[in-house]
Design a protein around this motif. Structure first.
Motif, short mmCIF file in Angstrom:
data_model
loop_
_atom_site.label_atom_id
_atom_site.label_comp_id
_atom_site.label_asym_id
_atom_site.label_seq_id
_atom_site.Cartn_x
_atom_site.Cartn_y
_atom_site.Cartn_z
N UNK A 1 0.83 -1.05 -0.10
CA UNK A 1 -0.03 -0.12 -0.17
C UNK A 1 0.94 1.40 -0.03
N UNK A 2 1.78 1.25 0.65
CA UNK A 2 2.86 2.43 0.85
C UNK A 2 3.35 2.59 -0.54
N UNK A 3 3.88 1.46 -1.17
CA UNK A 3 4.47 1.74 -2.53
C UNK A 3 3.70 2.16 -3.45
N UNK A 4 2.14 1.81 -3.44
CA UNK A 4 1.34 2.20 -4.60
C UNK A 4 1.00 3.52 -4.25
N UNK B 1 13.13 -4.42 -8.46
CA UNK B 1 12.09 -4.51 -9.34
C UNK B 1 11.00 -5.52 -8.89
N UNK B 2 9.75 -4.88 -8.98
CA UNK B 2 8.60 -5.68 -8.61
C UNK B 2 7.63 -5.74 -9.72
N UNK B 3 7.18 -6.57 -9.94
CA UNK B 3 6.25 -6.74 -11.26
C UNK B 3 4.70 -5.88 -10.61
N UNK B 4 4.15 -5.32 -11.75
CA UNK B 4 2.92 -4.62 -11.63
C UNK B 4 1.93 -5.75 -10.96
N UNK B 5 1.96 -6.80 -11.64
CA UNK B 5 1.06 -7.98 -11.05
C UNK B 5 1.12 -8.26 -9.75
N UNK B 6 2.34 -8.38 -9.36
CA UNK B 6 2.77 -8.72 -7.82
C UNK B 6 2.44 -7.69 -7.07
N UNK B 7 2.51 -6.41 -7.52
CA UNK B 7 2.04 -5.02 -6.57
C UNK B 7 0.68 -4.86 -6.39
#
Length: 429
Positions: free
Chosen positions: A93-96, A228-234
């Motif tokens: 949530x913090x990343x988004x 790197x974090x995938x959008x799907x993961x996030x």
């Protein structure tokens, strides 16, 4: 009336503006000028006003929750369940909240964590570039704080990712001392000795002696990692994926701390035990030499001669040296090996890590190894302030990745180098 979360967001922006006002003066190590001080006080008035509004809003919200909780059970429509659980910190949530086109903002537990960490950053004179989370001595774990620092990977619909093979964490296992929540630079006075008692005659005058004091400093150094974090993961934000994100970040940081503690060069990073000056050095041959029982005895003797022995001391070797010691006998005809079946060396425990180099050179010798022995409680891992997270959603957008860059401020300090013995130039092939 605005909600407390909105007011906290506004206060965070005011605090950030206040930090920006002081940044130049901090860099130039001077006091605020008249214009800067006036602006600082004006922003502080707004911050204090928002703090008062937040207290009122939180009180009203608590009262509302209490009122709702006192309603009779029949008042709740059938099939609905009350959510009484307290929200916990969510890294995703913090990343988004930092993504430009996202529909979330920093609030709730994430905002509270950010504000606490930002206060520590302000004390250090360091501006937060994204959002910040606090560091603690337990911040390198992944199970604490109800999952705020990560958690166990529990498979749901998604299978657990296959971990990258990293060296096993060492410093906590060896007994290094972790200090967290620090604010300013640290200075440790160091007594080099000098007071001596002497036998004198009945009326002889005794010479005066005095201790000689020096000091060692511990200053924060920036340690950074980009993940790197995938959008799907996030966007899925399942518990196991979020835990994996936190676990990977923490593992990378802890791995870097261990590497610096063992073999840090002192250039842009702390000095590690193998390179800090003042340790007890055990010599090998001109072009290196195979490890011997005499080397082991000399490493232990050096520490005892310096009065630096402790109840708990350990060896650290690389896999090559470990293999060599398990195949090398004390001496010709002796049935015992330098490293026994339990992994002990002359009764002391040992740990094995690839952080100990196996690529050293000496004379014409190459691919030589090092090893160290000592009291690892004499090694400090100091942690300052907070973990600063910056989110870049554009650089790798075509691949479907968001890059998270994390900055932490740490130092490794060997308090008493004489508590360690080091040997370099071991032939292990």
């Amino acid at each position: 009336m605005k909600k407390s979360a909105e007011l906290k967001q506004e206060r965070a922006l005011k605090i950030k503006a206040q930090q920006d006002l002081t940044a130049l003066a901090t860099t130039e190590t001077r006091a605020l000028n008249t214009e800067e001080a006036t602006a600082f006080r004006a922003v502080q008035i707004e911050i204090d006003d928002l703090t008062g509004q937040i207290e009122i809003a939180e009180t009203a919200e608590r009262n509302q929750r209490s009122l709702e909780g006192s309603q009779p059970t029949g008042f709740v429509p059938e099939g609905q369940q009350r959510q009484a659980e307290k929200p916990v910190f969510s890294l995703h949530r913090a990343i988004r909240s930092q993504m430009v086109n996202g529909d979330m903002k920093l609030e709730g537990p994430e905002l509270e964590m950010h504000q606490r960490a930002s206060k520590r950053g302000l004390a250090l004179g360091i501006a937060v570039s994204g959002f910040a989370i606090e560091t603690r001595a337990t911040s390198q774990t992944v199970t604490g704080n109800s999952g705020a620092d990560g958690g166990n990977l529990v498979a749901t619909d998604l299978q657990s990712p296959i971990d990258f093979l990293r060296p096993e964490p060492l410093m906590k296992k060896l007994g290094a001392v972790y200090q967290s929540g620090l604010t300013g630079n640290l200075r440790y006075p160091k007594n080099a000795g000098g007071i001596v008692a002497s036998w004198e005659g009945e009326t002889d005058e005794v010479d005066s002696t005095a201790n000689a004091y020096g000091y060692v400093d511990s200053i924060p150094k920036r340690l950074a990692v980009t993940v790197p974090i995938s959008l799907q993961n996030l966007m899925q934000s399942s518990i196991d994926l979020e835990a994996y994100t936190a676990k990977e970040i923490n593992a990378a940081i802890e791995n870097a701390i261990d590497a610096a503690a063992v073999n840090g060069s002192g250039t842009g990073q702390p000095f590690g035990v193998l390179n800090v000056s003042g340790t007890n050095s055990v010599a090998t041959g001109t072009d290196g030499s195979a490890p011997t029982w005499a080397n082991i005895v000399d490493m232990e003797t050096g520490i005892f001669v310096q009065n630096a022995s402790a109840a708990k001391m350990s060896y650290i070797v690389n896999p090559q040296t470990r293999g060599k010691l398990k195949k090398t006998k004390h001496e010709a005809g002796d049935l015992g090996y330098i490293m026994d079946k339990s992994g002990e060396i002359n009764g002391y425990p040992s740990v094995t890590s690839n952080h100990v180099p196996a690529n050293l050179t000496k004379g014409t010798g190459t691919a030589l190894s090092a090893a160290a022995f000592g009291d690892w409680t004499q090694l400090l891992i100091n942690q300052w302030g907070y973990m600063d997270f910056s989110v870049d959603e554009f650089s790798r957008k075509k691949e479907g990745f968001v890059e998270i860059t994390v900055n932490v401020f740490l130092d490794v300090l060997v308090k008493q180098p004489k508590a360690f013995s080091v040997i370099k130039g071991l032939i292990t092939a």
